[in-house]
Structure formats: structure tokens, C-alpha cells
Scaffold this motif. Structure first.
Motif, PDB file in Angstrom:
ATOM      1  N   ASP A 191      -4.344  11.192   3.691  1.00  0.00           N
ATOM      2  CA  ASP A 191      -3.804   9.730   4.424  1.00  0.00           C
ATOM      3  C   ASP A 191      -4.424   8.505   3.680  1.00  0.00           C
ATOM      4  OD1 ASP A 191      -6.475   9.881   4.964  1.00  0.00           O
ATOM      5  OD2 ASP A 191      -6.411   9.635   7.223  1.00  0.00           O
ATOM      6  N   TYR A 192      -4.512   8.622   2.532  1.00  0.00           N
ATOM      7  CA  TYR A 192      -5.146   7.638   1.672  1.00  0.00           C
ATOM      8  C   TYR A 192      -4.050   6.752   1.120  1.00  0.00           C
ATOM      9  CZ  TYR A 192      -7.388   4.694  -1.895  1.00  0.00           C
ATOM     10  OH  TYR A 192      -7.641   3.654  -2.532  1.00  0.00           O
ATOM     11  N   LEU A 193      -4.259   5.250   1.324  1.00  0.00           N
ATOM     12  CA  LEU A 193      -3.066   4.347   0.719  1.00  0.00           C
ATOM     13  C   LEU A 193      -3.681   3.558  -0.263  1.00  0.00           C
ATOM     14  CD1 LEU A 193      -1.694   3.178   4.208  1.00  0.00           C
ATOM     15  CD2 LEU A 193      -0.282   3.937   2.302  1.00  0.00           C
ATOM     16  N   PHE A 194      -2.967   3.459  -1.351  1.00  0.00           N
ATOM     17  CA  PHE A 194      -3.600   2.893  -2.519  1.00  0.00           C
ATOM     18  C   PHE A 194      -2.785   1.497  -2.421  1.00  0.00           C
ATOM     19  CE2 PHE A 194      -3.057   1.062  -6.666  1.00  0.00           C
ATOM     20  CZ  PHE A 194      -4.128   1.147  -7.207  1.00  0.00           C
TER      21      PHE A 194
ATOM     22  N   ASN B 271       0.869  -1.118  -0.070  1.00  0.00           N
ATOM     23  CA  ASN B 271      -0.066  -0.074   0.102  1.00  0.00           C
ATOM     24  C   ASN B 271       0.939   1.182   0.027  1.00  0.00           C
ATOM     25  OD1 ASN B 271      -3.188  -0.179   0.503  1.00  0.00           O
ATOM     26  ND2 ASN B 271      -2.032  -1.952   1.455  1.00  0.00           N
ATOM     27  N   VAL B 272       0.735   2.141  -0.995  1.00  0.00           N
ATOM     28  CA  VAL B 272       1.692   3.240  -1.198  1.00  0.00           C
ATOM     29  C   VAL B 272       1.123   4.492  -1.407  1.00  0.00           C
ATOM     30  CG1 VAL B 272       3.524   1.739  -2.402  1.00  0.00           C
ATOM     31  CG2 VAL B 272       1.387   2.789  -3.595  1.00  0.00           C
ATOM     32  N   SER B 273       1.841   5.620  -1.281  1.00  0.00           N
ATOM     33  CA  SER B 273       1.175   6.888  -0.964  1.00  0.00           C
ATOM     34  C   SER B 273       0.058   7.353  -2.313  1.00  0.00           C
ATOM     35  CB  SER B 273       2.302   8.066  -1.183  1.00  0.00           C
ATOM     36  OG  SER B 273       3.155   7.763  -0.202  1.00  0.00           O
ATOM     37  N   SER B 274      -0.713   8.029  -1.780  1.00  0.00           N
ATOM     38  CA  SER B 274      -1.602   8.699  -2.815  1.00  0.00           C
ATOM     39  C   SER B 274      -1.658  10.153  -2.426  1.00  0.00           C
ATOM     40  CB  SER B 274      -3.208   8.528  -2.609  1.00  0.00           C
ATOM     41  OG  SER B 274      -3.989   9.222  -3.631  1.00  0.00           O
ATOM     42  N   GLY B 275      -0.656  10.850  -3.342  1.00  0.00           N
ATOM     43  CA  GLY B 275      -0.347  12.235  -2.727  1.00  0.00           C
ATOM     44  C   GLY B 275       0.638  12.763  -3.970  1.00  0.00           C
ATOM     45  N   ALA B 276       1.673  12.489  -4.007  1.00  0.00           N
ATOM     46  CA  ALA B 276       2.642  12.746  -4.907  1.00  0.00           C
ATOM     47  C   ALA B 276       2.306  12.321  -6.312  1.00  0.00           C
ATOM     48  CB  ALA B 276       4.004  12.416  -4.639  1.00  0.00           C
ATOM     49  N   ALA B 277       1.366  11.261  -6.162  1.00  0.00           N
ATOM     50  CA  ALA B 277       1.177  10.457  -7.373  1.00  0.00           C
ATOM     51  C   ALA B 277      -0.514  10.269  -7.254  1.00  0.00           C
ATOM     52  CB  ALA B 277       1.883   9.121  -7.283  1.00  0.00           C
ATOM     53  N   ASP B 278      -1.032  11.269  -6.789  1.00  0.00           N
ATOM     54  CA  ASP B 278      -2.529  11.066  -6.574  1.00  0.00           C
ATOM     55  C   ASP B 278      -3.561  10.756  -7.908  1.00  0.00           C
ATOM     56  OD1 ASP B 278      -4.613  11.661  -4.632  1.00  0.00           O
ATOM     57  OD2 ASP B 278      -5.447  12.979  -6.333  1.00  0.00           O
ATOM     58  N   VAL B 279      -2.951  11.392  -8.856  1.00  0.00           N
ATOM     59  CA  VAL B 279      -3.818  10.996 -10.121  1.00  0.00           C
ATOM     60  C   VAL B 279      -3.603   9.630 -10.509  1.00  0.00           C
ATOM     61  CG1 VAL B 279      -3.941  11.502 -12.652  1.00  0.00           C
ATOM     62  CG2 VAL B 279      -3.458  13.382 -11.126  1.00  0.00           C
ATOM     63  N   TRP B 280      -2.607   8.806 -10.389  1.00  0.00           N
ATOM     64  CA  TRP B 280      -2.431   7.722 -10.768  1.00  0.00           C
ATOM     65  C   TRP B 280      -3.069   6.444  -9.585  1.00  0.00           C
ATOM     66  CZ3 TRP B 280       1.049   3.341  -8.725  1.00  0.00           C
ATOM     67  CH2 TRP B 280       0.937   2.445  -9.667  1.00  0.00           C
TER      68      TRP B 280
ATOM     69  N   GLY C 206      13.543   6.374   1.955  1.00  0.00           N
ATOM     70  CA  GLY C 206      12.488   5.541   1.330  1.00  0.00           C
ATOM     71  C   GLY C 206      12.730   4.831   0.192  1.00  0.00           C
ATOM     72  N   TYR C 207      11.799   3.794  -0.223  1.00  0.00           N
ATOM     73  CA  TYR C 207      11.859   2.638  -1.039  1.00  0.00           C
ATOM     74  C   TYR C 207      11.352   2.625  -2.495  1.00  0.00           C
ATOM     75  CZ  TYR C 207      12.285  -2.309  -2.453  1.00  0.00           C
ATOM     76  OH  TYR C 207      12.530  -3.338  -3.194  1.00  0.00           O
ATOM     77  N   PHE C 208      10.052   3.180  -2.362  1.00  0.00           N
ATOM     78  CA  PHE C 208       9.354   2.722  -3.417  1.00  0.00           C
ATOM     79  C   PHE C 208       9.141   3.779  -4.468  1.00  0.00           C
ATOM     80  CE2 PHE C 208       5.368   1.850  -5.848  1.00  0.00           C
ATOM     81  CZ  PHE C 208       5.526   0.389  -6.045  1.00  0.00           C
ATOM     82  N   ASP C 209       9.936   3.802  -5.577  1.00  0.00           N
ATOM     83  CA  ASP C 209       9.878   4.794  -6.611  1.00  0.00           C
ATOM     84  C   ASP C 209       9.656   4.342  -7.754  1.00  0.00           C
ATOM     85  OD1 ASP C 209      12.203   3.043  -6.999  1.00  0.00           O
ATOM     86  OD2 ASP C 209      13.691   4.981  -6.899  1.00  0.00           O
ATOM     87  N   VAL C 210       8.891   3.353  -7.680  1.00  0.00           N
ATOM     88  CA  VAL C 210       8.193   2.687  -9.037  1.00  0.00           C
ATOM     89  C   VAL C 210       7.126   3.467  -9.594  1.00  0.00           C
ATOM     90  CG1 VAL C 210       7.345   0.605 -10.217  1.00  0.00           C
ATOM     91  CG2 VAL C 210       9.042   0.378  -8.549  1.00  0.00           C
ATOM     92  N   GLY C 211       6.717   3.451 -11.136  1.00  0.00           N
ATOM     93  CA  GLY C 211       5.653   4.107 -11.550  1.00  0.00           C
ATOM     94  C   GLY C 211       5.787   5.531 -11.410  1.00  0.00           C
ATOM     95  N   PRO C 212       4.739   6.437 -11.052  1.00  0.00           N
ATOM     96  CA  PRO C 212       4.889   7.831 -11.085  1.00  0.00           C
ATOM     97  C   PRO C 212       5.721   8.594 -10.021  1.00  0.00           C
ATOM     98  CG  PRO C 212       2.911   7.057 -10.027  1.00  0.00           C
ATOM     99  CD  PRO C 212       3.623   5.804 -10.406  1.00  0.00           C
ATOM    100  N   TYR C 213       6.487   7.759  -9.085  1.00  0.00           N
ATOM    101  CA  TYR C 213       6.981   8.255  -7.814  1.00  0.00           C
ATOM    102  C   TYR C 213       8.388   8.616  -8.225  1.00  0.00           C
ATOM    103  CZ  TYR C 213       3.331   6.102  -5.608  1.00  0.00           C
ATOM    104  OH  TYR C 213       2.041   5.527  -4.999  1.00  0.00           O
ATOM    105  N   GLU C 214       8.750   9.723  -7.893  1.00  0.00           N
ATOM    106  CA  GLU C 214      10.123  10.236  -8.157  1.00  0.00           C
ATOM    107  C   GLU C 214      11.334   9.746  -7.535  1.00  0.00           C
ATOM    108  OE1 GLU C 214      10.950  12.219 -11.129  1.00  0.00           O
ATOM    109  OE2 GLU C 214       8.734  12.262 -11.369  1.00  0.00           O
TER     110      GLU C 214
END
Length: 751
Positions: free
Chosen positions: A236-239, A217-226, A576-584
Motif C-alpha cells: 500500500d506504499y505510495l510514492f 502519489n503513485v503506485s509502488s508495486g509494479a514499479a517498486d524498484v523505481w 487508469g491514467y499514470f503510465d509515465v516512467g516505469p509503468y506499462e
């Protein structure tokens, strides 16, 4: 309620022992430091502390009470939160009908909760029909509102530790029962704190959620659109599972009303914490029985007893508390030759920049030849650096560099994995797009095989390892002990960590000069839970951003929530660790702030990322390197304090990094702080978790506090303090000296 207690003349024992009084109107069970009064008709349970004061009151039974629960499917995967079904707020209510769950079947969400469906009719307990002594407690037959004449059998007794009351209830007959609940009264200002690695808040009052281990479960914020559902959720939403998703769940909490609570079951549970009605809370287990423990007492007393039941982290060797570096595998782009070259380059950089890590983790060790691995371990040892390796809870055919596919073949051939109902190996598609199988830790042969793998790694010269995953059990998996995934999904990490702890202790007895350390990801509560067999946890795959959901701002509430449940050995992935997809990828600013965050936390460990790979301190610029070294030095200075606090935590359950509400009881403003903590009693830590910030609002509790520049702040009050990028805001109680003075020699060398 107070009059009722006085009417039976209740005096709780102050020494070991228990007492049972069976009266015509009330039954009283008392133990050392705790008691429960059972009103016969209508049924009502009242739990009391050591002084006989009521701290928790169950709701009353009612003749004819029932609640139709319409068949409702509640999606839990990438969707906006839905309204929970109606429920019956009565004692020991049970659902006659169905309770089903759906899980994601593969890839990075293998085993993650996709939907919950339940429906039928709920009935509840009404009155005590009969009571008899049973051991140190009572066994009750309860009438219910079920018109079929179904009964409930309940056992109530002191234990399993002094200061606790254990409750067990089950319908008879049990056929057709899909879930069972209990409901309790709640005062308007009651806070519910704990529940494991939650990111959303440190008081779950007003929330409703399921306790079920979830992965990725990862951030929805910096990558909110995705990542966000439509309409977009909050910060605080987790995807994909929403704000309550947790790699490390605990079905336990501490109440501000003076008690602790533990649901002692592994099945999925549903919690309504004064959510759909403000004067009551409810817990439901998808089971035909309900087992829970109530621990009356103030927060420190109930915390001590609750963690003695569920477990507390073990004290690591001193070397593990000092700075640790990590060579993570860059997925799909780290063949053995390249990976070996990266490790050797790290050794050169460590020497060149004057770093003194106490340990270095070689994640891709299983893809290196034994001579190469032996040489690297010797190189590290010559620098005074211990070697750590990597293990995971499942086996797979993938070749990403973290587990040898030969282990998959061995486990399948040996029958060491979970199966289908017909006995065939249960094969799924793992996070790494390859066939995989779950190791069956209920199978003694599988445990011996697992322990043999760890023993071999330690014999190679490793002094520790990371223990990854554990959330991937599916409901229709079958295990050697006869259980299915319905109970094993939450339980499996505990069994895995127990197996590892057993072989580590055995190895240390045969090698008394070796002190081994490992840290884990997944875990759950219980009697005991995972914490009893662990040293430390990392909080899952944090995203490389600033978000409250899974970025740097998620780390403090996660650490504080799990810490009061005995899992106080928190180790964040710096950067941090998860930088896959839309995450910088991790930025220099985020790297510096994350190192600052970790400096005065229980552990200081740098980890890499999925896509960009390791973000070592020298991969940015001179400022980042200098900041990292300063924070490593600060953590090294704090290591004696952390070690003392860890030993105390092991004895008392009092966490190392303490939430403000626990350290400063009675201060309502302190209770609201979820981005600062105290390290012990005299060190206040308030790291910056907002991008671009150069100041930080800090709440100072009562007393005098001073910063490193000598500025003093007198509480209780809030103040905006300077926090430029190179500064970690922390404050020491005036007159106290929790840290030794800094030196000019740089970070302490590992001992």
C-alpha cells in the motif's frame, strides 16, 4: 462513567432547544440528540448520545503534566515511515515551541509535504477555574500545567446542527504556541472509518498520519524498484508520501463506538488513531486554537449529521450518470491539428461501433479555434452527445494542450494570483515544466474572472467540465483575504469549487433547459467543505496497474472512505491514467476489469493516459470492445437505481456505494471487506482486481443472494465464485429487483 451521568440526572432534550447546568462538580450542556458532561477537576469531557449514554470520553487533566518534544525532523517524501515524536495525552494539550513544514517546491509534487519538524514542551488543561453561560453553551476558563500560568479558554455548545456538540479551545496568551491537540479514550476494538480518499484501509485504527492534500502519489508495486524507499515498503506504499497520501482528504471519521468526529480546521493536522498507545487517540492541529465537532449516535445517524455540516455531493443531471468518453491530451505530442483529427476519428469510431455515450470530454479544447470547437460541439450534439471541457486551478505558460497560456498573462496582469509577502506574483514551476501561478479564489476580481471563463465555455455549448488540480498551494503564498498557504493549502479547492458552483447555478437559472455537470479532483472537509459544492470526484492520477497503492485495487477503499464523508459521487478513470516512467500502458485485461469495476459504481467514465493517450474500447480487440459495451449497458440499466440512491444520499448522507460495515452493522466479517460494496441495499458488487484471476472470493452477508446465472449463495459465509475475464461478479438479494431486465438493444441511448 455511567454512574456520573446518572448523578446529574441527565435527560437530553427531544425537541429543539438546549440546556446548561453549571454545578459545583460537573457542568452539563445538552442539545437536541447530544450532550456533554464536563467534570471540573480533574478536567474531563464525556459526550453522550440522545439516550444519555456515553459514547466518547476525553482523557483527564493532570497537575504538572508536561511532555518534552525533542526537535525532530520527520521526512515525508520518498522515505520509510519514521517514529512520531512523543506527545502529551491530556485534554487540550498545547505545544510551546515550533511546528514547521517543508513542501516540494515544483513540478508534479508542487506543494506536496516533504517534512514536518516540531519541538518544544507540551502542557495540558487541568481543571475548570470558572464557567459562565454563553449563548446555548458555556465558556470555560481552564487552568493548565504550564508553569508560566497560561490559561485555556474553551467554548462548548450544541451545534452547528441538531445532534452535534461544537468545541473550541485556545490558549491565553497564545504567544509561543505552535500546535494544539485533544486526546480521547479508545476501546480495544474501536474502528475509525473515513478520512477521505485513503487507499490503505477502511479502518485507520493503529495508524498515524498527517491530513494534507498531496498530488501525484503513485503506485509502488509494479514499479517498486523505481518508487519504493529503501528498505522496500508494503503493497500500500505510495510514492513519494506513503500509504496515507490523498488528493481528497477529510478531517472527519465515524467511530464504531457510536459517534462521528470533524476537525473543523484547514491547517495541517496530525492524527494518532490508537497507534502509539492502544487505549487512546489524538488529533493535533498546527494552530493556536482547536475547533472540532462531535456527533453522538450510531453510524447512520452520525453520518447524516456530520455530512449535513461538512456537505454532500449535489445530484447530477441524469445524462451525467450514463457512459462518458474522454479524449485526453497526449502530453507534448498533441498539437491542435492532430488533436482535432483524433476527436473526429473518435466520432467515426463511435458511429462505427454503435456506442452511445451520453457525453464526450474535449480536454484540449482551448487550443482549438472557435470555429473548429463549435463544429465539434455541433457534431456531438447531432448524435445526442453532450460536450464536456476542462479547467484547472492554476494558470501557466505551458502549451501541453489543456490551458491557454494567454490566461496566465491575464491572471498575472490582473492580480488574480497568489503573491509573495511583498505583493509580487508567486511564480512556480508547474507539473508541465513551465512558469505557473495559483489563482487566488479569495480575491473577488479573480473569482469573477474565473467564473467568466466558465460562463464563456457554457455559452459555446458545453454542458460540463472536469475541474483539475488544487493541491499546489505553498505555505509562504499570500492571498487577498490576508491568509497564507498555511491555512489555504487544504482550503483552496473548496473555494474554487464554490466559485464554480455559483456560476453554474446562475447560468442554469438563466438557461432553465440546460443542466450542467462537473467533477473535481482535490477537496477537503470543513463547515462546509468541498463536497457541498461538487457533483462528483475522480480519485487523482491512478496508475495503469493492479496495485493496492494507486492501481485498480486502490479504487474501492478510496470510494468507500470518501463516500461516508459526503463525497459519494465517485468517478474512476477506466483503464487508469499514470503510465509515465516505469509503468506499462494499460493492458487489455486491466481495461476490461476496470470497466467491470466501474459498471456498478456511481459513474461510468473512460479516461485516457499520460503517455499512451486514450485507451478507447476499440483500441484493443473485439473482446475488449464487447466487454466494454456490455458493461456500459449494465451501467445504463443501473442508472435509474443510481439516480434514486443519489437523491437519497443528498437528503441523508447515506452513500450510493456502501461499505459492507455500514450496510450490515454488527457483522464483523462484513466489516473487514474492502474490495466489495453494495449499490443500495440489494445489489452486492465484487469486482476482480487481481491480475490473471478467474475466480473471486466473495463474502455474502446474512440472507440469500443470487447471481445472473441463478446460482444462490446463503450468508453469512464466504465463497469462491467463478469470474472469468468477461464476467463481473455481482449478486442480487433474492426476491429483490433493483435493476430492470436486460434488453437485446445494447446500451441505452442517452436521454
Amino acid at each position: 462513567m455511567t454512574i456520573a451521568v446518572a448523578a446529574v440526572g441527565l435527560t437530553l432534550p427531544t425537541t429543539a432547544g438546549a440546556a446548561v447546568r453549571i454545578g459545583t462538580e460537573r457542568i452539563v450542556v445538552t442539545g437536541r440528540g447530544a450532550g456533554v458532561e464536563i467534570q471540573r477537576e480533574p478536567l474531563q469531557l464525556t459526550f453522550m448520545d440522545a439516550r444519555g449514554r456515553p459514547v466518547l470520553r476525553g482523557l483527564r487533566g493532570s497537575e504538572g503534566a508536561e511532555q518534552v518534544v525533542p526537535q525532530l525532523r520527520r521526512p515525508q517524501f520518498a522515505t520509510k515511515a519514521t517514529t512520531p515524536p512523543p506527545t502529551l495525552y491530556r485534554p487540550f494539550s498545547f505545544l510551546v515551541g515550533t511546528h514547521l513544514i517543508e513542501q516540494s517546491p515544483a513540478l508534479q509534487w508542487e506543494g506536496t509535504l516533504a517534512a514536518v519538524t516540531e519541538g518544544g514542551t507540551e502542557f495540558g488543561a487541568v481543571a475548570v477555574q470558572s464557567a459562565r453561560r454563553s449563548g446555548s453553551g458555556v465558556r470555560l476558563t481552564l487552568s493548565t500545567s504550564d508553569p508560566s500560568g497560561r490559561k485555556l479558554i474553551a467554548s462548548i455548545a450544541p451545534g452547528p446542527r441538531h445532534g452535534a456538540i461544537a468545541i473550541s479551545a485556545a490558549p491565553r496568551p497564545a504567544a509561543g504556541v505552535a500546535a494544539i491537540s485533544d486526546s480521547f479514550a479508545s476501546e480495544p476494538d474501536e474502528a475509525f472509518r473515513g478520512f477521505g480518499g485513503r487507499h490503505n484501509r477502511i479502518d485507520q485504527r493503529g495508524t498515524e498520519f498527517y491530513n494534507y492534500l498531496q498530488q501525484e502519489n503513485v503506485s509502488s508495486g509494479a514499479a517498486d524498484v523505481w518508487t519504493a524507499p529503501s528498505p522496500a515498503a508494503g503493497e500500500d506504499y505510495l510514492f513519494p508520501n506513503g500509504p496515507h497520501a490523498a488528493y481528497y482528504a477529510q478531517s472527519s471519521f465515524l467511530s464504531s463506538s457510536g459517534y462521528g468526529f470533524l476537525l473543523d480546521q484547514d491547517q495541517i493536522s496530525h492524527w494518532r488513531m490508537a497507534s502509539d498507545r492502544g487505549d487512546a487517540w489524538q488529533v493535533q492541529a498546527a494552530s493556536k486554537r482547536l475547533d472540532y465537532v462531535v456527533v453522538p449516535g450510531g453510524p447512520r445517524r452520525s453520518l447524516r449529521t456530520l455530512t449535513a455540516i461538512s456537505g454532500r455531493h449535489n445530484v447530477p443531471p441524469r445524462w451525467a450518470l450514463k457512459p462518458i468518453l474522454d479524449r485526453a491530451v497526449i502530453f507534448q505530442n498533441d498539437p491542435p491539428d492532430k488533436y482535432e483529427a483524433e476527436v473526429r476519428d473518435d466520432l467515426e469510431q463511435i458511429d462505427r461501433h454503435g456506442l452511445h455515450p451520453s457525453a464526450y470530454r474535449i480536454e484540449g479544447w482551448q487550443f482549438l479555434s472557435k470555429p473548429v470547437l463549435a463544429d465539434l460541439i455541433a457534431e456531438l450534439k447531432s448524435r445526442g452527445i453532450r460536450t464536456m471541457l476542462y479547467f484547472r486551478a492554476f494558470v501557466g505558460e505551458d502549451e501541453i494542450g489543456t490551458d491557454d497560456p494567454a490566461a496566465y498573462d491575464q491572471a498575472i496582469a490582473g492580480g488574480y494570483v497568489a503573491t509573495h509577502a511583498n505583493g509580487d506574483p508567486y511564480v512556480f514551476t508547474s507539473n508541465f515544466f513551465a512558469d505557473a501561478a495559483q489563482i487566488d479564489f479569495t480575491n473577488p476580481a479573480a473569482v469573477a474572472w474565473w467564473q467568466g471563463r466558465i460562463r464563456s465555455a457554457l455559452r459555446l455549448g458545453a454542458d460540463g467540465f472536469m475541474q483539475d488540480f488544487g493541491e499546489q498551494v505553498l505555505d509562504d503564498m499570500h492571498f487577498s483575504d490576508g491568509s497564507t498557504g498555511a491555512t489555504m493549502h487544504n482550503r483552496l479547492p473548496t473555494l474554487m469549487h464554490r466559485a464554480s458552483r455559483q456560476i453554474v447555478r446562475k447560468f442554469e437559472r438563466r438557461h432553465p433547459k440546460r443542466r450542467i455537470f462537473y467533477f473535481t479532483r482535490a477537496g477537503y472537509s470543513g463547515s462546509p467543505g468541498a463536497a457541498r459544492y461538487e457533483f462528483a470526484n475522480f480519485p487523482g492520477d491512478a496508475t495503469t496497474d493492479w496495485t493496492r497503492s494507486a492501481g485498480i485495487a486502490s479504487q474501492t477503499p478510496d470510494m468507500l472512505n470518501r463516500g461516508i464523508g459526503g463525497a459519494y459521487g465517485f468517478t474512476t478513470d477506466i483503464g487508469g491514467y499514470f503510465d509515465v516512467g516505469p509503468y506499462e500502458p494499460t493492458t487489455k485485461e486491466l481495461f476490461i476489469r476496470w470497466a467491470q469495476w466501474a459498471a456498478l459504481s456511481p459513474m461510468f467514465r473512460l479516461h485516457g493516459s499520460v503517455r499512451a493517450g486514450p485507451h478507447m474500447p476499440w483500441t484493443f480487440d473485439a473482446k475488449a470492445l464487447r466487454s466494454y459495451k456490455l458493461m456500459a449497458a449494465l451501467h445504463a440499466r443501473a442508472t435509474p437505481l443510481i439516480h434514486r440512491l443519489w437523491r437519497k444520499a443528498r437528503q441523508t448522507g447515506m452513500p450510493i456505494a456502501r461499505p459492507m460495515w455500514l450496510q450490515f452493522p454488527g457483522d464483523p466479517r462484513a466489516a473487514r471487506q474492502d474490495q466489495q460494496w453494495t449499490l443500495g441495499s440489494d445489489l452486492l458488487v465484487a469486482p476482480v482486481v487481481v491480475e490473471g484471476a478467474t475466480r473471486r472470493k466473495v463474502y455474502f452477508p446474512e440472507g440469500c443472494w443470487r447471481d445472473r446465472a441463478g446460482r444462490k449463495y446463503r450468508g453469512p459465509r464466504s465463497a469462491s465464485v467463478p469470474a472469468p475475464l468477461g464476467t463481473l461478479p455481482f449478486f442480487i438479494r433474492c426476491g429483490a429487483h433493483p435493476l430492470p431486465p436486460p434488453t437485446n438493444r445494447g446500451p441505452d441511448k442517452p436521454g
